[in-house]
Design a protein around this motif. Structure first.
Motif: not given
Length: 186
Positions: A155-179
């Motif tokens: 998704a584009n930046g705005k939609q990506f952010y919205k999906r993180c919120l809508v799908f309740r992406i946790t900080r742990v999930e986010f940081l693991a994917a970023l790593e």
């Protein structure tokens, strides 16, 4: 693998591919000009069995996903990566392997509203900025890979952010994917 929910796909070829991979019923939208009758069937399916939106990872597929979600906000979502959906004549669910379709349907994401609803969001806009997912030379490719790793699609930046919120992406999930993204050198 039996899927209880009704899967919303774009067309007949998608239905064939899904039913080749899993035991499931589908509703075909017939493209991005979804008619009122199809939307009513999707609403009925949601009340009776639940719905999984499973569209192509391209602009028309995202448009269909948005239309269905506006009408049926509590439906679930399955995502394929562009690579998984790439065929000789384009990108689509119909080109995905059985394994890719099963993986996508096993990794279904449900929107916010169930358990955890009302809790503060764990991902902030600044997290996307710090991770180079927005306002960065390679932010689009980084978001594409992060979407694959998180199972929320591109998704584009705005939609990506919205999906993180809508799908309740946790900080742990986010940081693991970023790593993992950083380890891949992207």
């Amino acid at each position: 693998m039996k899927i209880h929910e009704v899967i919303v796909v774009e067309g007949k070829d998608d239905t064939t591919a899904v039913q080749r991979a899993v035991d499931a019923d589908t509703i075909e939208t017939g493209g991005s000009a979804i008619g009122e009758e199809v939307l009513r069937r999707i609403e009925l399916a949601q009340t009776r069995r639940g719905v999984i939106v499973f569209t192509d990872p391209d602009a028309p597929g995202e448009r269909i996903r948005k239309i269905v979600t506006e009408r049926v906000p509590d439906c679930k979502h399955a995502f394929l990566t562009k690579n998984e959906a790439r065929g000789r004549r384009g990108i689509g669910v119909e080109h995905a392997t059985n394994e890719a379709i099963r993986r996508a349907l096993e990794s279904v994401r449900a929107p916010d509203g169930g358990e955890g609803a009302g809790e503060p969001a764990e991902i902030e806009w600044s997290d996307l900025l710090d991770a180079g997912l927005i306002v960065h030379a390679s932010s689009a490719s980084r978001r594409e890979r992060m979407g694959e790793l998180l199972g929320i699609g591109y998704a584009n930046g705005k939609q990506f952010y919205k999906r993180c919120l809508v799908f309740r992406i946790t900080r742990v999930e986010f940081l693991a994917a970023l790593e993992q993204l950083e380890q891949e050198g992207r």
